[in-house]
Write a protein that holds these residues in place. Sequence first.
Motif, PDB file in Angstrom:
ATOM      1  N   GLN A  68       0.808  -1.210   0.000  1.00 52.20           N
ATOM      2  CA  GLN A  68       0.000   0.000   0.000  1.00 52.20           C
ATOM      3  C   GLN A  68       0.850   1.273   0.000  1.00 52.20           C
ATOM      4  O   GLN A  68       0.423   2.308  -0.510  1.00 52.20           O
ATOM      5  CB  GLN A  68      -0.935   0.003   1.222  1.00 52.20           C
ATOM      6  N   SER A  69       2.044   1.204   0.581  1.00 50.74           N
ATOM      7  CA  SER A  69       2.904   2.394   0.624  1.00 50.74           C
ATOM      8  C   SER A  69       3.721   2.561  -0.649  1.00 50.74           C
ATOM      9  O   SER A  69       4.453   3.544  -0.778  1.00 50.74           O
ATOM     10  CB  SER A  69       3.848   2.307   1.833  1.00 50.74           C
ATOM     11  N   GLY A  70       3.622   1.603  -1.561  1.00 49.86           N
ATOM     12  CA  GLY A  70       4.386   1.692  -2.803  1.00 49.86           C
ATOM     13  C   GLY A  70       5.827   1.264  -2.667  1.00 49.86           C
ATOM     14  O   GLY A  70       6.633   1.535  -3.563  1.00 49.86           O
ATOM     15  N   SER A  71       6.165   0.576  -1.575  1.00 50.07           N
ATOM     16  CA  SER A  71       7.549   0.094  -1.384  1.00 50.07           C
ATOM     17  C   SER A  71       7.708  -1.257  -2.080  1.00 50.07           C
ATOM     18  O   SER A  71       7.949  -2.288  -1.449  1.00 50.07           O
ATOM     19  CB  SER A  71       7.853  -0.026   0.113  1.00 50.07           C
ATOM     20  N   PHE A  72       7.566  -1.235  -3.397  1.00 54.38           N
ATOM     21  CA  PHE A  72       7.543  -2.490  -4.153  1.00 54.38           C
ATOM     22  C   PHE A  72       8.905  -3.175  -4.171  1.00 54.38           C
ATOM     23  O   PHE A  72       8.984  -4.403  -4.176  1.00 54.38           O
ATOM     24  CB  PHE A  72       7.063  -2.221  -5.583  1.00 54.38           C
TER      25      PHE A  72
END
Length: 1600
Positions: free
Chosen positions: A761-765
């Motif tokens: 969800q935080s975009g820390s892919f």
Amino acid sequence: MVGEVRMAGVKVYLCSNPEDSVVERKYLRENIFPKLRDHCRRTYGVDFRVIDPYERVDSANWPTQEERRLFIEECRENSLGPFFVALVGEQYGTVGLPEQVDLCEFMLLLQMCQNLGFSCVTLEKLYRRDENTIPPKYCLIRLEVEDSGRHADLEKARMMMQYAVTECVQQGDIKPEEAQKYCTSDLEKDLCFALKGRSRADIKRCLCYVNKPFKTPDRRKTDDKPPTDYQTTSVALKELREDFLPNLVQSHKALVYTTISTTTMELSGEQSYAEELSHQLYSDLKQLIDQSVEKNEDQTQGFFSQQRELCDIFSRLYKIERDEVTHVRAYLEQDTNRPLVLVGGPCTGKSVFLAHCANQIKTWMKDQDPVVIVQFTDSNTSLKQSLLSMCHQIASSYNLQYNTHPKNIFKLKETFSELLSIIAESSKPLILIIDGFDQMPNGPVDMTWLPKTLPSNVKLIMSSTPMKSGFLSAIKSHYSESTLFFDLEPLDSKSCNQMLTTLLLAANRRITSGQQMYVNQAFKECSLPLYVELLFRQVRCWGSELEITPDTLVPGVHANIELFLDHLEEKHGKVLISRALQYLSLSRHGLTEAELTDILSCDDEVLSDFLPLDNDVPYKSRVPEIAVEAVLLDLKGFMIPRNTLGTLFWASRHFNLVINKRYLSSNEQQSMYSLLANYFSGRWAGGTAKPLTFTASHGSKMSDSITVQKAMPKKMYSNRQVPGQPWMFQPLAAALCNSGLSKSAHPNLRKLQELPFHLMQSGSFEELGRMMLSQEFLDAMFQAGLEEELVFWIEEASRNRFPRALRLLATFLKTSDCWMKDCTADLVLVMQAHLFPFVNVFPKLGQFVNQTINDGKTRRSGVSTILSPSPSVPATHWELPSAKVSPFVKVDLAQSESAVVIQDNGSAWVWNGSDSEGFNLSQSSELKFADVRCAANVFMLLTQSGKLLLWDVNAPSSYFQEVQTHQEEQGQESTLQSIDGILVSNRRIFAFSRGRSFVQVFEERREVAPLQCSSFVTCMSCSVDGYMICCGQNDGTLSIFDSQSGLPLTSFICSKGMPLFDLILNENEEAISGVDCTGSVFVWDIRIPTIPELIKESLSSSKEDILNTDHSEEGLLLICKRQRIQIVDILLLDIEDQFNAPRGKTFIQAILDPETHFIIALVKDCSFLLVWNLFSGQCVLSLDFGSTEAFKLMKPKECPNLTVVTSTGITNWDMDLVSVAASTPKSGREVLKVIVGPKGGLFYTSDGSELVWRWTVFDWEVKSHLLHHGPVEDMALSVDGNLLLTIASGNIYVWNTSTNANIHRIQDSQAARLLLPPKGNSAVSLSETGLSRVWNLCTGLVVCSIHHHLRDAVISPERTFLMGINKGDLLAVSLWSGYISKQFSSSEWSEVVAFFPLIDHPDCVMVITSSGALYSWRLTEDTVCQRFQFPDSFQYPPQFFNVLSGESYGMISVDDSKISILDVKNCKLCSLKAEGPVCQKFVGISGKYAVYICSPSMMCRSYTCDLHARHILVAIRVTDGKKVGKVYLSKTPSALTLSEELCVYVGFEDGSVGVYAINDGDGNAVSTPKCGSTGRMCPFDEPEVWSPLASPNISWEDFK
């Protein structure tokens, strides 16, 4: 309110006098409580919290007596083990005003104050009469905003009331025991509430620490209160310390510790006492915790217990009896095979109602002993998760076996139906209650899991909202003849009032008749149960004097949730409430109370509100636990703790809806998700300071100068004291040992549940992708039993980072369901063995598959893979059960890997390339499809009615867009029957159909002017820039159009009268190649489109139609016909190569791999693909897809995938993995022998063919082939590696490995085996039929002949004798003369069965006889000494393999799963239990290590599983029998060699070789391989071939 739930942690109330315990409490908070929390988490997997009511700096925010009692009771009910700690110091504490006073008593005190001459204004100002309390009382007014004069009023009122009470007691107006509350401090009140009248069990959960001064006078500040005649504070303190607590020790064995201070309690003395107290308290609390808390072995809880707990929680919210219960009881008594459906709008209480019914069914049907299963779902639950839960509950309840890891949703549906069918014969009826299926994520409503007819002893009750995602209409359609639907109506006003009255009475409250009038009116407008609960939160705060207006109460649930949140913000602060509710709502499975405090402490904005008002900001800073506990106290009833981990969740989803709308903006969410991810990843744990930037938002409480100073932004680093977040918890002692996970280790389930979600969800892919490849993460997920969730997160992560590497991992896990079910401990080892060959393709896998070295320093024990054999290529399979009845007939594939298939019944399904489920694209039963084509990521579908529909894979919606054609615009019926090709160019779509002489053009979903051709269109192509469209036609014409204007640019005859099959534009678009249907190729120059020129043509000699074509960027064209495949150079039009179909087979389709190294062909009636090396012409690989009904082979342009479509499913491979498997060196024949050169630099393999393969370890390539005139039978290598000896067809070959020359070829040798001594220039050739010979390596001449046939012959270490067994005797034959020099003969009834010369003692030979005796035979002295007698149970004859150099151990024999080791020095026989049956030829020994290959001891129940059939390579330390490590082999072994460098070389049946290194951290032995990469030959590289001598140059015929 919700009652008690399962306790989830240790929760302790800290009782103290805040005035004289500041130092002690601070020391405990900063040093001891974190240690205890760490201990609880590591050892038991539970949390530890301490509720200190005086932790907040501002005394105005300290809790009231009633709130403190609630906190104490909360700790008592919900703490595992200890719940109360008291610190009794040198001060009694402040005696506060009572919060409530009875009416008569208050009036009596007012009268007494007047009699004493006091003014009653102050008391009347502080207290108000409230008729709404039961009974009516005067209540102390508590101000939400601090009043500067209030403190003086309180002190004055306290003094007045103490004098008045004393006087009343003396006059007998108030009894002494009733007067106690006016003279009791908060310390004594809390102690008495916690300890008085409690059971012995409860009191044993409490700890009290008393600090008594050595001298009576108190050097601290004394209580600033006037003494009273009734009781002084010193007397009260003395009674508390010397009477009350000691009496508890005697009566209840209370734990009370008393310390007598011998120093004055100055600052140093306080600190000293705080340290002593802390050590004692830590020890005592730890002991209590260890005695009380049992480790929760199953943190995850079973499916059944989780749902059962939810049912119990919801049932406690059932407050009003409802008439609809009769409908449920009547249904259970009916003889029906249809479900009962409960229909109710939002907030009508469907979940609560069904939970209540579920708990009552056992009573209603007590004579039938029913099985009641409940399933509550929400928007975070998928159909697959719900079905898994229900299957598990049903199987557990009826003790049934079932497939716990189904491969896809279809198998899961079958399992569910099978379980219902099985229990149809049971005498115990099944009552299945399902709630919330209508809340599942939006998408096509799937009812196929529900049987049309329920078994006779199965009853199904479901709930649905009237208007939600078509769920109700889908149920009614599925059960079209059913009438079992009933509505759950809202409550009537009378029921609402009854419920409100009950709630008020429980809180000792009521409302006036005037207030009741407005409540009645509110219930007429809204009569939902949740509305009553919310209204209760308002009216319980009403005083009797409060004026109610029509605007006071507002209807609607959401509006009242807003009012409730307003109240919380006013009471606790907006920042604290908003952030706390946001984090609770953003969490995936809720947060525990301890986690919420930690997370709020990491939030700078929240923490800054709790910092001291001066500049002295402590380095260790946290949000006070009491502040969070106060918020949770007010949320109780709406927010409920669930499961053993105590995570909090909303009882109604409408709170989440309001919170999301009120607080959560898209800009803030990502940063908050990042904070949650940082917390669960442990970023700020272990004392790591987090930056803190703050300003003073509360400057009104300070002087102006401080306000200005604090208003300036300040930055500092503060330790938030958050706990560590390891993947696995284990006791600290075990963690410090660094010896791996202990048996008491348990997974950090909260981290596993939350961290992947928040990273996503935080975009820390990037971090999420790396975590998916972490062995620690995978181990923890397996330990927690979260295999299904693991696969889900790997697939989710693969959509953003490392897509192919993660999909490979997910594919393996999906095919390893039996391992995940039975052998999770070894699953990582199996994964490493299978994934290692692909490390070069996916470097991110490297950190996972090779774990023998940790951090580059600490070496782990184990067996690591250095060179992998030819790997099996993992495949992703998707099968549609309905396709067995209605097979696939049409299919196409998008660049994004999504495929659309059409069944012959007209249904269309979508498969996205990774998920095992897919979904039905047909939005209604009337919608039937006839054809599908795809270009880029846009699918064009043709319905059977002739309509064209578009579906964009990348569009957010999964719905079709209808295309308007000219025929539809003109009101004509469509005549379109097929789509034969489409192109997408410059926002236009071009489509053609065979039998039509034009190309349809679509723009913005409308058909525009077509491209008109002279004949039927047969193929189409476009330029790279999309501005040129080329159309091939049935008469061989090629037309080129401008894609924008639709005008023709040129048209010419490309093929003479034959239909064009394919058009290929070269890179610079200066030429175009046309391929006609017979395979003729024509190249035209189109630099000037209006004047095309034929450059070259190649006419096919065969008129057979081609099946398909493929071309590469390198200019190669593949033409596939039924019997052959041709490779053509497009520019030169030369046939580069030709491949014929296997005998009796025909091709269906063929393609080139992206690198143009291989040809992949689909063969008719064949269940596997064939892969040819384009340059060698060899078939190097076959890819099994399990069906002989394949009809299409595809490869997307944008991703290196290979896809086969059969009549029932799709199989997908990664093309790069196919290339790895096809490029891995292998001979294709079983490896018979492996010999290793000095220091492991080179090794050689033979497979019974004419070739010996020479491998180099430095780059793991086959450098050369040694060719022979016949099959190679044996080989041997000299110690220095310079000479290689081989036997082939009776000839001995001597190879110089430095010059690559065959220096000797000796005929008439009759040799079957070759022996080379450790040193010297001689060799021995052993014959089984003739003479054995000793001969010179340099000249090839015979030194001597040996006439005796010797079994198990070896050369003695000093190169003097050839030793072997002959007729039961051990002979030592001279290598110089060929005669017998020494002979060992046993008795007449005993023969020599095994022997071995000792390397460290060249003249000594160990001999075993058939009688079980072990002898040592000294050759020089010819003496024999019996050393050992084997037991009678020992199996003969033993296979004596080796005695270790410099050691006193030897491996004697292998019998099934038992390996026998002989301790020669101590004459002991030891047995080791292998992991499975051991094959004797797969055993090796070197130094103090031995290796063996065994079959698995446990076979899989699934006949489709091949993982359990894999052999295991195990390394052991012979000195103590300890297993060093093991590795699962991906192929069937055929040969094994263990080198002195502790590398294991394993040959396999497919002709490949694997090399494995032994690393023993405990034994300080580490293999040192030269290279750590996988072997992969470039298909262009052909190994050098060493040619043999054309004819023998030496003959031994004369030496017969």
